[in-house]
Design a protein around this motif. Structure first.
Motif, PDB file in Angstrom:
ATOM      1  N   GLY A  64       0.809  -1.213   0.000  1.00 25.15           N
ATOM      2  CA  GLY A  64       0.000   0.000   0.000  1.00 25.15           C
ATOM      3  C   GLY A  64       0.837   1.255   0.000  1.00 25.15           C
ATOM      4  N   ILE A  65       1.910   1.246   0.778  1.00 24.95           N
ATOM      5  CA  ILE A  65       2.792   2.411   0.853  1.00 24.95           C
ATOM      6  C   ILE A  65       3.463   2.673  -0.493  1.00 24.95           C
ATOM      7  CG2 ILE A  65       4.927   3.304   1.893  1.00 24.95           C
ATOM      8  CD1 ILE A  65       4.131   1.815   4.469  1.00 24.95           C
ATOM      9  N   LEU A  82      -3.442   9.599  -5.214  1.00 23.08           N
ATOM     10  CA  LEU A  82      -2.946   8.658  -4.215  1.00 23.08           C
ATOM     11  C   LEU A  82      -4.026   7.667  -3.804  1.00 23.08           C
ATOM     12  CD1 LEU A  82      -1.013  11.159  -1.875  1.00 23.08           C
ATOM     13  CD2 LEU A  82      -0.387  10.271  -4.132  1.00 23.08           C
ATOM     14  N   LEU A  83      -5.230   8.184  -3.615  1.00 22.01           N
ATOM     15  CA  LEU A  83      -6.320   7.313  -3.177  1.00 22.01           C
ATOM     16  C   LEU A  83      -6.792   6.377  -4.278  1.00 22.01           C
ATOM     17  CD1 LEU A  83      -8.653   9.397  -0.836  1.00 22.01           C
ATOM     18  CD2 LEU A  83      -7.168   7.475  -0.261  1.00 22.01           C
ATOM     19  N   TYR A  84      -6.839   6.860  -5.507  1.00 21.94           N
ATOM     20  CA  TYR A  84      -7.247   5.978  -6.598  1.00 21.94           C
ATOM     21  C   TYR A  84      -6.252   4.829  -6.760  1.00 21.94           C
ATOM     22  CZ  TYR A  84     -11.267   8.570  -8.343  1.00 21.94           C
ATOM     23  OH  TYR A  84     -12.509   9.139  -8.476  1.00 21.94           O
ATOM     24  N   GLY A  85      -4.971   5.153  -6.677  1.00 23.05           N
ATOM     25  CA  GLY A  85      -3.959   4.105  -6.739  1.00 23.05           C
ATOM     26  C   GLY A  85      -4.072   3.144  -5.571  1.00 23.05           C
ATOM     27  N   GLY A  86      -4.302   3.699  -4.385  1.00 25.30           N
ATOM     28  CA  GLY A  86      -4.425   2.873  -3.192  1.00 25.30           C
ATOM     29  C   GLY A  86      -5.622   1.948  -3.237  1.00 25.30           C
ATOM     30  N   ILE A  87      -6.756   2.479  -3.638  1.00 23.85           N
ATOM     31  CA  ILE A  87      -7.957   1.658  -3.738  1.00 23.85           C
ATOM     32  C   ILE A  87      -7.766   0.543  -4.755  1.00 23.85           C
ATOM     33  CG2 ILE A  87     -10.343   1.673  -4.586  1.00 23.85           C
ATOM     34  CD1 ILE A  87     -10.683   4.359  -3.154  1.00 23.85           C
ATOM     35  N   ILE A 113      -1.882   2.295   2.863  1.00 21.01           N
ATOM     36  CA  ILE A 113      -2.439   3.403   2.079  1.00 21.01           C
ATOM     37  C   ILE A 113      -2.753   4.588   2.979  1.00 21.01           C
ATOM     38  CG2 ILE A 113      -4.447   4.121   0.717  1.00 21.01           C
ATOM     39  CD1 ILE A 113      -4.549   1.091  -0.171  1.00 21.01           C
ATOM     40  N   LEU A 114      -3.434   4.321   4.077  1.00 20.36           N
ATOM     41  CA  LEU A 114      -3.832   5.408   4.982  1.00 20.36           C
ATOM     42  C   LEU A 114      -2.622   6.111   5.589  1.00 20.36           C
ATOM     43  CD1 LEU A 114      -6.827   3.695   6.817  1.00 20.36           C
ATOM     44  CD2 LEU A 114      -6.929   5.394   4.986  1.00 20.36           C
ATOM     45  N   LEU A 115      -1.619   5.345   5.993  1.00 14.18           N
ATOM     46  CA  LEU A 115      -0.413   5.946   6.572  1.00 14.18           C
ATOM     47  C   LEU A 115       0.303   6.839   5.565  1.00 14.18           C
ATOM     48  CD1 LEU A 115       1.065   2.938   8.584  1.00 14.18           C
ATOM     49  CD2 LEU A 115       0.225   5.092   9.552  1.00 14.18           C
ATOM     50  N   SER A 116       0.316   6.424   4.310  1.00 16.22           N
ATOM     51  CA  SER A 116       1.005   7.180   3.268  1.00 16.22           C
ATOM     52  C   SER A 116       0.182   8.375   2.794  1.00 16.22           C
ATOM     53  CB  SER A 116       1.311   6.283   2.069  1.00 16.22           C
ATOM     54  OG  SER A 116       2.020   5.142   2.475  1.00 16.22           O
TER      55      SER A 116
END
Length: 205
Positions: A64-65, A82-87, A113-116
């Motif tokens: 995720g990071i 960032l969120l689209y990539g993470g999801i 994801i959330l930490l990053s």
């Protein structure tokens, strides 16, 4: 355009299955055929032990990071990227195309994801999960409550950004869908607590 690029990056990296690779490398098994049938940290702990479980957690967290950092390099100052990539990484983890769409539940990857994305939200979510697991010893319950907290925290820390809120809701729904059998077992008192070792063939779907 940035959404498509980040989704592709996230999904491909998300398909990297730490639990599956460790199972094949260490015990020559498909982890998805044992225990709960889930390719994730908790099932690896139950089937292969804590050491393999910790490695699995770190691998999925880093996944995720890495996705978020790559999207940040390509699209700096664009939190949506960032969120689209993470999801997409969570989707790839949960439904990997290379493993017939049978993966994990995406919690460790979601933490990364959330930490990053926003370390304050990430730390709060991890704290909530640790607290619930510490009290109940149900990893699934901690994961579920953490997932529910995501859109709430997004609405607080990213107030007014409705697309980010919608993406937070998507993360929550994804986690709840993947934990639907756990929710049923929690309600019936049949859920397994952390620390129970299992080397049995798949007990659940």
């Amino acid at each position: 355009m940035f959404r498509i690029i980040c989704i592709l990056i996230g999904y491909i990296i998300g398909c990297f299955q730490t639990a599956y690779i460790l199972g094949r490398a260490l015990q020559k098994i498909d982890i998805r055929n044992f225990g709960s049938g889930n390719a994730g940290t908790t099932n690896v702990i139950r089937v292969m032990g804590w050491k393999a479980g910790v490695i699995t957690f770190i691998g999925d967290l880093l996944k995720g990071i890495i996705v978020v950092m790559l999207c940040k390099l390509i699209f700096p100052n664009n939190p949506l990227a960032l969120l689209y990539g993470g999801i997409a990484a969570v989707i790839g983890h949960n439904w990997p195309v290379f493993l017939n769409f049978r993966g994990g539940k995406g919690i460790a990857t979601t933490m990364g994801i959330l930490l990053s994305f926003d370390y304050k939200i990430g730390l709060i979510c991890i704290g909530i999960m640790i607290l619930i697991i510490g009290i109940t010893r149900f990893v699934s319950l901690g994961s579920i409550i953490m997932a529910i907290a995501i859109p709430i925290l997004f609405s607080i820390f990213w107030k007014g950004n409705y697309e980010i809120l919608l993406l937070g809701i998507f993360l929550m729904i994804s986690a709840l869908v993947r934990h639907r059998t756990n929710i049923k077992r929690l309600l019936t008192g049949e859920e397994t607590k952390l620390g129970h070792r299992s080397n049995k063939q798949v007990e659940e779907k």
